[in-house]
Design an enzyme around this catalytic site. Structure first.
Site, mmCIF file in Angstrom:
data_model
loop_
_atom_site.group_PDB
_atom_site.id
_atom_site.type_symbol
_atom_site.label_atom_id
_atom_site.label_comp_id
_atom_site.label_asym_id
_atom_site.label_seq_id
_atom_site.Cartn_x
_atom_site.Cartn_y
_atom_site.Cartn_z
ATOM 1 N N GLY A 42 -20.290 8.053 -18.698
ATOM 2 C CA GLY A 42 -19.028 7.624 -18.109
ATOM 3 C C GLY A 42 -17.967 7.256 -19.121
ATOM 4 N N GLN A 100 -3.069 -10.839 -8.420
ATOM 5 C CA GLN A 100 -3.698 -11.993 -9.067
ATOM 6 C C GLN A 100 -2.706 -12.596 -10.068
ATOM 7 O OE1 GLN A 100 -7.798 -11.329 -10.402
ATOM 8 N NE2 GLN A 100 -7.878 -9.481 -9.143
ATOM 9 N N HIS A 133 4.495 -7.106 -7.613
ATOM 10 C CA HIS A 133 4.132 -7.944 -6.461
ATOM 11 C C HIS A 133 4.748 -9.335 -6.580
ATOM 12 C CE1 HIS A 133 1.789 -8.990 -2.972
ATOM 13 N NE2 HIS A 133 1.254 -10.024 -3.599
ATOM 14 N N LYS A 195 1.550 -14.902 7.650
ATOM 15 C CA LYS A 195 0.170 -14.493 7.921
ATOM 16 C C LYS A 195 -0.817 -15.394 7.189
ATOM 17 C CE LYS A 195 -0.189 -11.116 4.152
ATOM 18 N NZ LYS A 195 -0.343 -9.702 3.777
ATOM 19 N N ARG A 197 -4.990 -15.222 5.992
ATOM 20 C CA ARG A 197 -6.146 -14.338 5.869
ATOM 21 C C ARG A 197 -7.452 -15.117 5.958
ATOM 22 N NH1 ARG A 197 -4.954 -9.209 4.071
ATOM 23 N NH2 ARG A 197 -2.998 -8.867 2.956
ATOM 24 N N ASP A 225 -2.529 -1.432 0.748
ATOM 25 C CA ASP A 225 -3.935 -1.278 0.401
ATOM 26 C C ASP A 225 -4.647 -0.579 1.554
ATOM 27 O OD1 ASP A 225 -6.471 -1.475 -0.566
ATOM 28 O OD2 ASP A 225 -6.418 -3.612 -0.970
ATOM 29 N N THR A 226 -4.900 -1.312 2.631
ATOM 30 C CA THR A 226 -5.496 -0.692 3.825
ATOM 31 C C THR A 226 -4.430 -0.337 4.861
ATOM 32 O OG1 THR A 226 -5.793 -2.826 4.937
ATOM 33 C CG2 THR A 226 -7.565 -2.087 3.475
#
Length: 244
Positions: A42, A100, A133, A195, A197, A225-226
């Site tokens: 790898g 992060q 972000h 929101k 989570r 992301d999703t």
């Protein structure tokens, strides 16, 4: 006698070749040649197939997970430094680990700061990225950062649509500054979604701050992301009477 400024060369990591080719074409030069050797375990090793001594080098690489993309960028920067490039700009359209940007609970890393340290240690002399972000990530770097915004493309297009009763929506509190910047240019209203989570990628509750009844709503966010946040926000807007 003064010497002419050295030319620039643009190179790409393996996951960003398409974008780098477009950038190089717009700049008027061919994309630089890089080969990537892979080992059976790898490990991989980049190699510049042309001289870059004393040149200004741009390395285009989005550092989204997996970590191989970040590692490839770091190896490319290190190789350019050891090949005596005069100036190395890391062009990072998608800045990985940007979520992060702070410690939001005990015993967690500040991944964005770590990435900044790694890029600095590898030898980048400048960083170019977009729609971070969190704006404060620029402060994690000791080297200059060019923070670009996609709004320069999106805003004129949105304005050309001529939407009536327009409202700009942020799907979370963190994007409120971005939403207000859009609304100021478009002279529109703003609403914010709040929101909470349960865990990563799982939204517990979402509430709307503002009014969307009879409004055309445009959701503005920095990364997907999703897609769960945008889907949840869109459902909430429709439930509250948004036209579209």
């Amino acid at each position: 006698m003064s010497h002419p400024e050295p030319e620039a060369k643009i190179f790409a990591c393996s996951q960003s070749v398409y974008l780098a080719e477009k950038i190089a074409k717009a700049y008027g030069i061919p994309l630089g040649k890089v080969t990537m050797s892979h080992y059976s375990d790898g490990e991989f090793q980049p190699s510049y197939e042309e001289s870059i001594r004393g040149l200004r080098v741009f390395i285009v690489c989005s550092t989204f997970p997996t970590a191989d993309n970040l590692m490839e960028m770091l190896l490319m920067i290190d190789a350019a430094k050891r090949a005596s490039a005069r100036h190395i700009t890391a062009v990072i359209p998608y800045f990985g680990w940007a979520r992060q940007d702070r410690k939001d609970k005990p015993r967690v890393p500040i991944g964005a700061k770590l990435v900044a340290n790694l890029l600095d240690a590898a030898g980048a002399t400048r960083v170019m990225t977009m729609d971070l972000h969190a704006d404060q990530i620029q402060g994690f770097f000791e080297k200059p950062v060019d923070h670009l915004f996609a709004s320069t493309i999106f805003l004129p297009y949105v304005k050309s649509l001529g939407l009536k009763n327009l409202t700009i929506a942020s799907p979370d509190m963190g994007g409120s500054k971005r939403a207000y910047a859009y609304s100021k240019f478009l002279e529109s209203d703003v609403v914010i979604c709040y929101k909470q989570r349960k865990e990563a990628n799982v939204i517990d509750t979402m509430e709307l701050i503002g009014e969307v009844q009879g409004r055309n709503v445009i959701l503005v966010d920095d990364m997907i992301d999703t897609g769960g946040t945008l889907a949840k926000a869109a459902d909430l807007m429709i439930e509250k009477g948004a036209l579209s």
